[in-house]
Design a protein around this motif. Structure first.
Motif, short mmCIF file in Angstrom:
data_model
loop_
_atom_site.label_atom_id
_atom_site.label_comp_id
_atom_site.label_asym_id
_atom_site.label_seq_id
_atom_site.Cartn_x
_atom_site.Cartn_y
_atom_site.Cartn_z
N TYR A 63 0.88 -1.14 0.05
CA TYR A 63 0.00 0.08 -0.07
C TYR A 63 0.90 1.07 -0.19
CZ TYR A 63 -4.51 -2.17 0.91
OH TYR A 63 -5.52 -3.10 1.10
N LYS A 64 1.87 1.41 0.84
CA LYS A 64 2.69 2.51 0.88
C LYS A 64 3.46 2.80 -0.53
CE LYS A 64 4.19 1.96 5.68
NZ LYS A 64 5.00 1.51 6.68
N GLU A 65 3.93 1.66 -1.31
CA GLU A 65 4.76 1.95 -2.40
C GLU A 65 3.69 2.49 -3.42
OE1 GLU A 65 6.26 -1.74 -3.74
OE2 GLU A 65 7.52 -2.17 -1.61
N ARG A 66 2.53 1.82 -3.47
CA ARG A 66 1.55 2.36 -4.38
C ARG A 66 1.13 3.90 -4.05
NH1 ARG A 66 -1.60 -2.47 -3.92
NH2 ARG A 66 -0.50 -4.14 -4.77
N LEU A 67 0.95 4.13 -2.80
CA LEU A 67 0.52 5.50 -2.43
C LEU A 67 1.71 6.47 -2.83
CD1 LEU A 67 -1.15 5.56 1.23
CD2 LEU A 67 -1.95 6.63 -0.84
N LEU A 68 2.85 6.07 -2.50
CA LEU A 68 3.97 7.09 -2.86
C LEU A 68 4.31 7.41 -4.43
CD1 LEU A 68 6.52 6.01 0.09
CD2 LEU A 68 5.21 8.02 -0.15
N ALA A 69 3.76 6.40 -4.96
CA ALA A 69 3.94 6.38 -6.39
C ALA A 69 2.78 7.21 -7.12
CB ALA A 69 3.79 4.96 -7.18
N LEU A 70 1.62 7.05 -6.38
CA LEU A 70 0.40 8.06 -6.72
C LEU A 70 0.81 9.42 -7.22
CD1 LEU A 70 -2.98 7.33 -4.80
CD2 LEU A 70 -2.41 6.96 -7.21
N ARG A 71 0.36 9.90 -8.21
CA ARG A 71 0.54 11.43 -8.73
C ARG A 71 -0.84 12.16 -8.05
NH1 ARG A 71 4.49 12.58 -12.48
NH2 ARG A 71 5.52 10.80 -13.23
N ASP A 72 -0.52 12.61 -6.77
CA ASP A 72 -1.53 13.32 -6.40
C ASP A 72 -1.00 14.50 -5.61
OD1 ASP A 72 -3.87 14.06 -4.34
OD2 ASP A 72 -4.84 12.21 -5.05
N GLN A 73 -1.78 15.81 -5.58
CA GLN A 73 -1.32 16.87 -5.06
C GLN A 73 -1.39 17.11 -3.74
OE1 GLN A 73 -3.83 19.54 -7.09
NE2 GLN A 73 -5.67 19.55 -5.59
N ARG A 74 -2.07 16.20 -3.03
CA ARG A 74 -2.03 15.87 -1.46
C ARG A 74 -1.00 15.30 -0.76
NH1 ARG A 74 -8.21 13.94 -1.73
NH2 ARG A 74 -7.15 12.53 -3.36
N ILE A 75 -0.08 14.51 -1.72
CA ILE A 75 1.05 13.79 -1.17
C ILE A 75 2.11 14.45 -1.50
CG2 ILE A 75 2.14 11.62 -1.18
CD1 ILE A 75 -0.49 10.17 -2.27
N SER A 76 3.04 14.62 -0.64
CA SER A 76 4.23 15.41 -0.71
C SER A 76 5.30 14.44 -0.92
CB SER A 76 4.52 16.16 0.64
OG SER A 76 4.88 15.43 1.77
N LYS A 77 6.18 14.76 -1.21
CA LYS A 77 7.63 14.16 -1.76
C LYS A 77 8.21 13.13 -0.44
CE LYS A 77 9.46 17.15 -5.37
NZ LYS A 77 10.56 18.04 -5.80
N GLU A 78 7.99 13.75 0.53
CA GLU A 78 8.35 13.01 1.93
C GLU A 78 7.55 12.02 2.26
OE1 GLU A 78 7.93 16.46 1.94
OE2 GLU A 78 9.96 16.51 1.36
N GLY A 79 6.18 11.90 1.52
CA GLY A 79 5.17 10.80 1.87
C GLY A 79 4.04 11.32 2.89
N ILE A 80 4.08 12.66 3.02
CA ILE A 80 3.07 13.11 3.91
C ILE A 80 1.67 13.60 3.10
CG2 ILE A 80 2.53 14.87 5.48
CD1 ILE A 80 5.57 14.74 6.42
N VAL A 81 0.62 13.14 3.87
CA VAL A 81 -0.80 13.08 3.09
C VAL A 81 -1.33 14.45 3.87
CG1 VAL A 81 -2.94 12.43 2.51
CG2 VAL A 81 -0.97 11.23 2.25
N VAL A 82 -1.63 15.62 3.15
CA VAL A 82 -2.29 16.80 4.00
C VAL A 82 -3.74 16.67 3.16
CG1 VAL A 82 -2.41 18.95 4.55
CG2 VAL A 82 -0.35 17.82 4.41
N ILE A 83 -4.61 16.64 4.04
CA ILE A 83 -5.93 16.73 3.37
C ILE A 83 -6.89 18.08 4.13
CG2 ILE A 83 -8.33 15.59 3.19
CD1 ILE A 83 -6.90 13.03 2.76
N LYS A 84 -7.27 18.75 3.42
CA LYS A 84 -8.03 19.87 4.01
C LYS A 84 -9.63 20.13 3.87
CE LYS A 84 -4.03 22.90 3.63
NZ LYS A 84 -3.37 24.21 3.42
N ALA A 85 -10.25 19.86 4.93
CA ALA A 85 -11.71 19.94 4.60
C ALA A 85 -12.02 21.39 5.29
CB ALA A 85 -12.44 18.78 5.57
#
Length: 137
Positions: free
Chosen positions: A52-74
């Motif tokens: 899961y981690k590998e696939r998440l880090l490979a995703l091209r999503d603006q919410r995922i930083s290069k360091e692998g930190i997901v930031v979601i703002k609601a």
């Protein structure tokens, strides 16, 4: 505990949620109070399975930083609880999207009958091309 799938769950201490309530800026309706939630999730240090981690880090999503930190703002003119649930649902959807594996078709050898059909079609085409231009007598 955030349940991602039947066998994957995230403990609450891995998901950091900061809640903010603020009045609107000058010129806005003062009665409206904006509630915001910032969800922070560290992929490399989480208890997610490595696939899961590998696939998440490979995703091209603006919410995922290069360091692998997901930031979601609601952020909305809603209650903090609704925003918190919304942010958690977005995180869950993101992880589920990364968990999907692409099905790859195994290349198969053509059957003997399909090879025969192919050869027959080629010879038919060749015969019709050869017949073009010739006048039947």
């Amino acid at each position: 505990m955030l349940r991602i799938s039947n066998n994957v769950e995230l403990p609450d201490h891995e998901i950091e949620i900061s809640q903010i309530r603020a009045q609107g800026a000058g010129g806005q309706n003062v009665n409206k109070v904006a509630s915001a939630v910032h969800l922070r999730f560290d992929i490399p240090h989480s208890s997610l399975p490595s696939s899961y981690k590998e696939r998440l880090l490979a995703l091209r999503d603006q919410r995922i930083s290069k360091e692998g930190i997901v930031v979601i703002k609601a952020q909305s003119h809603r209650t903090l609880e609704l925003n918190r649930e919304d942010a958690l649902q977005r995180l869950k959807a993101l992880i589920q999207e990364a968990a999907k594996t692409r099905k790859t078709r195994k290349p198969t050898k053509p059957t003997r009958s399909s090879q025969r059909k192919r050869v027959d079609r080629k010879t038919q085409k060749g015969q019709t091309k050869a017949m073009r231009g010739k006048v039947k007598t």
